[in-house]
Every structure is written in C-alpha cells, then in structure tokens.
Design a protein around this motif. Structure first.
Motif, PDB file in Angstrom:
ATOM      1  N   THR A 207       0.852  -1.198   0.000  1.00 32.16           N
ATOM      2  CA  THR A 207       0.000   0.000   0.000  1.00 32.16           C
ATOM      3  C   THR A 207       0.888   1.248   0.000  1.00 32.16           C
ATOM      4  OG1 THR A 207      -1.808  -1.103   1.158  1.00 32.16           O
ATOM      5  CG2 THR A 207      -1.747   1.312   1.263  1.00 32.16           C
ATOM      6  N   PHE A 208       1.865   1.269   0.921  1.00 28.93           N
ATOM      7  CA  PHE A 208       2.776   2.413   0.977  1.00 28.93           C
ATOM      8  C   PHE A 208       3.680   2.462  -0.261  1.00 28.93           C
ATOM      9  CE2 PHE A 208       1.841   1.958   5.593  1.00 28.93           C
ATOM     10  CZ  PHE A 208       1.357   3.241   5.791  1.00 28.93           C
ATOM     11  N   GLY A 209       4.072   1.288  -0.780  1.00 26.27           N
ATOM     12  CA  GLY A 209       4.877   1.241  -2.002  1.00 26.27           C
ATOM     13  C   GLY A 209       4.147   1.866  -3.181  1.00 26.27           C
ATOM     14  N   ALA A 210       2.844   1.542  -3.313  1.00 29.59           N
ATOM     15  CA  ALA A 210       2.033   2.100  -4.401  1.00 29.59           C
ATOM     16  C   ALA A 210       1.876   3.615  -4.240  1.00 29.59           C
ATOM     17  CB  ALA A 210       0.669   1.418  -4.430  1.00 29.59           C
ATOM     18  N   ILE A 211       1.683   4.065  -2.986  1.00 29.26           N
ATOM     19  CA  ILE A 211       1.524   5.507  -2.724  1.00 29.26           C
ATOM     20  C   ILE A 211       2.790   6.269  -3.113  1.00 29.26           C
ATOM     21  CG2 ILE A 211       1.310   7.235  -0.871  1.00 29.26           C
ATOM     22  CD1 ILE A 211      -0.594   5.193   0.546  1.00 29.26           C
ATOM     23  N   PHE A 212       3.948   5.744  -2.717  1.00 24.08           N
ATOM     24  CA  PHE A 212       5.212   6.422  -3.034  1.00 24.08           C
ATOM     25  C   PHE A 212       5.479   6.444  -4.546  1.00 24.08           C
ATOM     26  CE2 PHE A 212       6.137   5.984   1.481  1.00 24.08           C
ATOM     27  CZ  PHE A 212       6.840   7.153   1.742  1.00 24.08           C
ATOM     28  N   ASN A 213       5.154   5.342  -5.245  1.00 27.91           N
ATOM     29  CA  ASN A 213       5.354   5.307  -6.699  1.00 27.91           C
ATOM     30  C   ASN A 213       4.377   6.218  -7.425  1.00 27.91           C
ATOM     31  OD1 ASN A 213       7.454   3.210  -7.827  1.00 27.91           O
ATOM     32  ND2 ASN A 213       6.593   2.282  -5.996  1.00 27.91           N
ATOM     33  N   LEU A 214       3.165   6.325  -6.877  1.00 26.07           N
ATOM     34  CA  LEU A 214       2.186   7.260  -7.447  1.00 26.07           C
ATOM     35  C   LEU A 214       2.667   8.697  -7.263  1.00 26.07           C
ATOM     36  CD1 LEU A 214      -0.567   7.862  -8.718  1.00 26.07           C
ATOM     37  CD2 LEU A 214      -1.574   7.712  -6.430  1.00 26.07           C
ATOM     38  N   ALA A 215       3.235   8.980  -6.082  1.00 27.01           N
ATOM     39  CA  ALA A 215       3.766  10.323  -5.811  1.00 27.01           C
ATOM     40  C   ALA A 215       4.868  10.679  -6.799  1.00 27.01           C
ATOM     41  CB  ALA A 215       4.298  10.393  -4.377  1.00 27.01           C
ATOM     42  N   ARG A 216       5.679   9.671  -7.178  1.00 26.31           N
ATOM     43  CA  ARG A 216       6.742   9.922  -8.155  1.00 26.31           C
ATOM     44  C   ARG A 216       6.151  10.282  -9.523  1.00 26.31           C
ATOM     45  NH1 ARG A 216      10.915   5.686 -11.078  1.00 26.31           N
ATOM     46  NH2 ARG A 216      11.750   7.242 -12.489  1.00 26.31           N
ATOM     47  N   LEU A 217       5.079   9.586  -9.932  1.00 24.59           N
ATOM     48  CA  LEU A 217       4.433   9.885 -11.218  1.00 24.59           C
ATOM     49  C   LEU A 217       3.866  11.311 -11.231  1.00 24.59           C
ATOM     50  CD1 LEU A 217       2.515   6.546 -11.947  1.00 24.59           C
ATOM     51  CD2 LEU A 217       4.538   7.398 -13.127  1.00 24.59           C
ATOM     52  N   VAL A 218       3.235  11.694 -10.118  1.00 25.67           N
ATOM     53  CA  VAL A 218       2.670  13.052 -10.006  1.00 25.67           C
ATOM     54  C   VAL A 218       3.782  14.091 -10.055  1.00 25.67           C
ATOM     55  CG1 VAL A 218       1.410  14.637  -8.491  1.00 25.67           C
ATOM     56  CG2 VAL A 218       0.644  12.253  -8.723  1.00 25.67           C
ATOM     57  N   LEU A 219       4.894  13.807  -9.360  1.00 22.97           N
ATOM     58  CA  LEU A 219       6.043  14.716  -9.354  1.00 22.97           C
ATOM     59  C   LEU A 219       6.630  14.870 -10.754  1.00 22.97           C
ATOM     60  CD1 LEU A 219       7.791  16.411  -7.397  1.00 22.97           C
ATOM     61  CD2 LEU A 219       9.312  14.434  -7.190  1.00 22.97           C
ATOM     62  N   ASP A 220       6.702  13.753 -11.484  1.00 28.86           N
ATOM     63  CA  ASP A 220       7.184  13.801 -12.875  1.00 28.86           C
ATOM     64  C   ASP A 220       6.295  14.679 -13.741  1.00 28.86           C
ATOM     65  OD1 ASP A 220       9.299  12.180 -12.270  1.00 28.86           O
ATOM     66  OD2 ASP A 220       8.436  10.344 -13.125  1.00 28.86           O
ATOM     67  N   ASP A 221       4.973  14.624 -13.471  1.00 31.94           N
ATOM     68  CA  ASP A 221       4.020  15.478 -14.206  1.00 31.94           C
ATOM     69  C   ASP A 221       4.348  16.955 -14.003  1.00 31.94           C
ATOM     70  OD1 ASP A 221       2.633  13.395 -15.262  1.00 31.94           O
ATOM     71  OD2 ASP A 221       0.985  13.456 -13.825  1.00 31.94           O
ATOM     72  N   PHE A 222       4.548  17.352 -12.752  1.00 32.82           N
ATOM     73  CA  PHE A 222       4.839  18.752 -12.445  1.00 32.82           C
ATOM     74  C   PHE A 222       6.188  19.190 -13.007  1.00 32.82           C
ATOM     75  CE2 PHE A 222       1.458  18.117  -9.282  1.00 32.82           C
ATOM     76  CZ  PHE A 222       0.755  19.299  -9.440  1.00 32.82           C
ATOM     77  N   ARG A 223       7.171  18.278 -12.959  1.00 29.71           N
ATOM     78  CA  ARG A 223       8.499  18.610 -13.486  1.00 29.71           C
ATOM     79  C   ARG A 223       8.467  18.859 -14.988  1.00 29.71           C
ATOM     80  NH1 ARG A 223      12.334  14.148 -10.404  1.00 29.71           N
ATOM     81  NH2 ARG A 223      12.731  15.363  -8.494  1.00 29.71           N
ATOM     82  N   SER A 224       7.631  18.082 -15.694  1.00 31.58           N
ATOM     83  CA  SER A 224       7.559  18.224 -17.156  1.00 31.58           C
ATOM     84  C   SER A 224       6.492  19.224 -17.591  1.00 31.58           C
ATOM     85  CB  SER A 224       7.256  16.861 -17.798  1.00 31.58           C
ATOM     86  OG  SER A 224       5.979  16.385 -17.396  1.00 31.58           O
ATOM     87  N   GLY A 225       5.820  19.840 -16.613  1.00 27.92           N
ATOM     88  CA  GLY A 225       4.765  20.800 -16.944  1.00 27.92           C
ATOM     89  C   GLY A 225       3.595  20.154 -17.660  1.00 27.92           C
ATOM     90  N   PHE A 226       3.300  18.894 -17.337  1.00 25.10           N
ATOM     91  CA  PHE A 226       2.207  18.118 -17.945  1.00 25.10           C
ATOM     92  C   PHE A 226       2.332  18.071 -19.465  1.00 25.10           C
ATOM     93  CE2 PHE A 226       0.696  19.319 -13.782  1.00 25.10           C
ATOM     94  CZ  PHE A 226       0.017  18.187 -13.329  1.00 25.10           C
ATOM     95  N   GLU A 227       3.582  18.014 -19.927  1.00 27.07           N
ATOM     96  CA  GLU A 227       3.857  18.005 -21.370  1.00 27.07           C
ATOM     97  C   GLU A 227       3.231  16.785 -22.064  1.00 27.07           C
ATOM     98  OE1 GLU A 227       7.756  17.882 -24.327  1.00 27.07           O
ATOM     99  OE2 GLU A 227       8.033  18.180 -22.190  1.00 27.07           O
ATOM    100  N   LYS A 228       3.265  15.622 -21.367  1.00 33.44           N
ATOM    101  CA  LYS A 228       2.719  14.394 -21.957  1.00 33.44           C
ATOM    102  C   LYS A 228       1.340  14.062 -21.391  1.00 33.44           C
ATOM    103  CE  LYS A 228       7.316  12.396 -22.627  1.00 33.44           C
ATOM    104  NZ  LYS A 228       8.225  11.283 -22.248  1.00 33.44           N
ATOM    105  N   GLY A 229       0.738  15.017 -20.699  1.00 30.35           N
ATOM    106  CA  GLY A 229      -0.555  14.784 -20.076  1.00 30.35           C
ATOM    107  C   GLY A 229      -0.394  14.208 -18.686  1.00 30.35           C
ATOM    108  N   PRO A 230      -1.489  14.182 -17.896  1.00 34.67           N
ATOM    109  CA  PRO A 230      -1.419  13.637 -16.535  1.00 34.67           C
ATOM    110  C   PRO A 230      -1.106  12.148 -16.554  1.00 34.67           C
ATOM    111  CG  PRO A 230      -3.697  14.092 -17.166  1.00 34.67           C
ATOM    112  CD  PRO A 230      -2.840  14.652 -18.250  1.00 34.67           C
ATOM    113  N   TRP A 231      -0.610  11.618 -15.425  1.00 32.82           N
ATOM    114  CA  TRP A 231      -0.101  10.244 -15.370  1.00 32.82           C
ATOM    115  C   TRP A 231      -1.148   9.199 -15.747  1.00 32.82           C
ATOM    116  CZ3 TRP A 231      -2.348   6.706 -12.113  1.00 32.82           C
ATOM    117  CH2 TRP A 231      -3.156   7.220 -11.088  1.00 32.82           C
ATOM    118  N   TRP A 232      -2.435   9.451 -15.381  1.00 31.95           N
ATOM    119  CA  TRP A 232      -3.449   8.420 -15.647  1.00 31.95           C
ATOM    120  C   TRP A 232      -3.762   8.297 -17.144  1.00 31.95           C
ATOM    121  CZ3 TRP A 232      -4.514  12.918 -12.878  1.00 31.95           C
ATOM    122  CH2 TRP A 232      -5.322  13.862 -13.499  1.00 31.95           C
ATOM    123  N   GLN A 233      -3.450   9.356 -17.924  1.00 36.77           N
ATOM    124  CA  GLN A 233      -3.678   9.273 -19.365  1.00 36.77           C
ATOM    125  C   GLN A 233      -2.575   8.498 -20.087  1.00 36.77           C
ATOM    126  OE1 GLN A 233      -4.376  13.139 -21.083  1.00 36.77           O
ATOM    127  NE2 GLN A 233      -6.294  13.454 -19.974  1.00 36.77           N
TER     128      GLN A 233
END
Length: 336
Positions: A201-227
C-alpha cells in the motif's frame, strides 16, 4: 510450507528474466512506454494479489493474526522511504562514475548486507560463512570486469572520490532496506499477506507520488499520469510488470521464512544467469572473467550452505597414543 530453496530458485529465474524482458520491451533502443509506470503497476499487482490471498486466509478458521495498532503500521512506509533515498543516491552516483564502475561497486551490498545482518538482526555467521559472502562479492565483481586491454579498466579507479563515497552509501542503503524489511516481517507472527498489504500500500503511494512529481516537473507536457499509464504497452511490457511484481512477492516470502543472505545469493546467481543467457539471446561475448566469476560464486554457494562435514575433511578423532584419543571437533558455527 514450501521449502525456501524452491522459492530462492524461482526468485533466481524471475530476477534473471527481468533484465532480458526489459531489453526485449525496448523499441529501437528506447521505451515507447513511460518506464516510471512499471514499478507503480507492479506495486498495485502485488497489493491486489496479497489482498486476495489475505481475504482467502480470513475465511479460514482460525483467522490470521493481524496487528492494526498505529505504532506497528507506521513502520511499514520506512522501507519505501529508504528505497526512495537509495534511488536518488543511485542517480547522483552515476553523475560521478561510469555504468560499469557503478555495477562493480554495487557488489558491495553483498558484504554490507552481511554486516547489517549481523549488527541489526543479531544473527551470527561462522567464519566460513563470512568467507563465503566475501567470495560471492569477489565472484560477481570478477564476472563484470572487462578485459584488461579495454579502456574501461582505467576508468575503474579514475572517478572522483565523491563517486566512490556515494557508491558505498548506495550499497549500505540497499542492504539497510533489505535487513529492515526482514526485521519487519519477523518481528511478530502476523499473517505474511497482511504484512504485504501494508508494505505494498505504501509502495504504491510512493510510486504514485513519483508519477505526479514527474508530471509537475515536465509541466504536464505528456498529459497527466493516468492518461499515459498504459501508453505504448505491449505483451512484453506487461510481462515486465508481472515479472517485477512476482519477484517482489517471492522476496517478501524469503524475508519472512528465510533471510537476506538467501536473497543476496538468489539475486547474485540471477545476474550470472542473465549474463549467460545474453550470450545466446543478444550475441553477448563471454569472457574468461565471466567463467571465473561463475566458478567462484558456485564455490561460495557451496561454502555457505553445505554441511560443515563436507567442507572440512578432518577426522573426528586423532589418536595421540595407543591408549588415548584426542577429540577434534569440527564446528562450522564459530561465532564472529
């Protein structure tokens, strides 16, 4: 209960498959999918499998033991935090050293695992077992060293001191995460599946946080993580996810019912198996160092797990005089 060596053998096969499947999932030397989504989906897969097995266990009588106090649950994010720090240290190390030097330094985790295993879990290893662990590190390192005529040999000792310090820190963090996970799994008699549900559960939360962080770093260039979660996924990519998830489930079993040293041997043997399979799959040229490394690792494996009587060929009694005998005991479990 399945024997630990069956699980260790399965772990060796799956771990050796991981690198090969990841290479096969590439297209024209790159990934069509977002590689950061693979660990997240693997964590979700492990969580679902563990939850289903826990649900089945709860239907039996008596029900499994599950500790739900916060003071116990709060310990389960710690392995994920250590791995998160470890991943950042890995990237920092690679800014100072080349890939081959980093791989060779990575073998330090074999020795650091043994040291932390002794210090934190209070597990005593015999002198022979310590020698076997050092031999394993030497064997895996030997198998990775390039031919001495190649320029990469010179680069091994030519990196800045920061690179070596970060490499040692990376090895210590990797060992610490493994030893701490073993401590968590063995500190009480809770159901393995309940412990896994908390870990993943915590592993999934931390990996999800990384995906969200990648979104902000790239300025949502490739769209949000769920897309982009399944963008570019092929059958091979799904095999990478399932293989990674299954490897994690086997590791948690070993942490509960065996120990970190068994895991270290499994992953080291998997690395050698990957190199051998690469000879046939990717035209990788075998070297003398690879064969020597395999021989040393097999000697280490035998030295660590074999009964002491097969390692030390001494008579149990040595006659000092016709009427008396001096007992000579051969004990592998010499504390150190």
């Amino acid at each position: 209960m399945m024997q630990w060596y069956v699980i260790a053998s399965l772990l060796t096969i799956l771990t050796s498959s991981q690198g090969i499947l990841t290479t096969l999932s590439q297209s024209n030397g790159g990934y069509k999918y977002d590689y950061a989504t693979v660990p997240f989906l693997a964590e979700v897969y492990k969580l679902i499998v563990s939850a289903v097995l826990l649900w089945r266990e709860c239907k039996r009588s008596p029900p499994p033991k599950m500790t739900t106090e916060w003071k116990s649950v709060r310990l389960y994010p710690i392995p994920s935090i250590i791995y998160l720090i470890h991943n950042n240290v890995q990237f920092a190390t690679l800014t100072y050293v080349d890939t081959s030097t980093y791989q060779i330094m990575g073998n330090l985790k074999i020795v650091t695992t043994g040291i932390l295993f002794r210090l934190f879990l209070k597990r005593k290893l015999s002198n022979l077992q310590w020698m076997a662990i050092v031999l394993l590190a030497v064997g895996t390192t030997t198998s990775q060293v390039k031919g001495c005529g190649e320029s990469s040999c010179d680069s091994l000792f030519s990196s800045p001191i920061q690179g070596y310090m970060l490499g040692i820190l990376s090895a210590c963090l990797s060992a610490l995460a493994g030893v701490y996970t073993e401590f968590l799994m063995k500190k009480n008699n809770d159901s393995l599946y309940w412990q896994n549900v908390q870990l993943y559960t915590f592993g999934a939360i931390f990996n999800l946080a990384r995906l969200v962080l990648d979104d902000f770093r790239s300025g949502f260039e490739k769209g949000p993580w769920w897309q982009r979660l399944f963008n570019g996924y092929s059958i091979t990519t799904w095999m990478v996810v399932l293989n990674l998830g299954s490897t994690g489930l086997l590791v948690s079993w070993l942490m509960k019912y065996a120990d970190n040293i068994v895991k270290v041997y499994s992953t080291s043997m998997a690395m050698l198996m990957t190199m051998v399979l690469s000879v046939f799959l990717f035209n990788f040229k075998p070297t003398v160092q690879l064969f020597l490394g395999i021989i040393v690792c097999m000697m280490s494996l035998h030295m660590y797990f074999a009964p002491p009587s097969t390692l030390v060929d001494l008579p149990l009694t040595v006659k000092a005089a016709p009427d008396s005998a001096v007992e000579v005991s051969v004990d592998r479990r010499t504390d150190s």
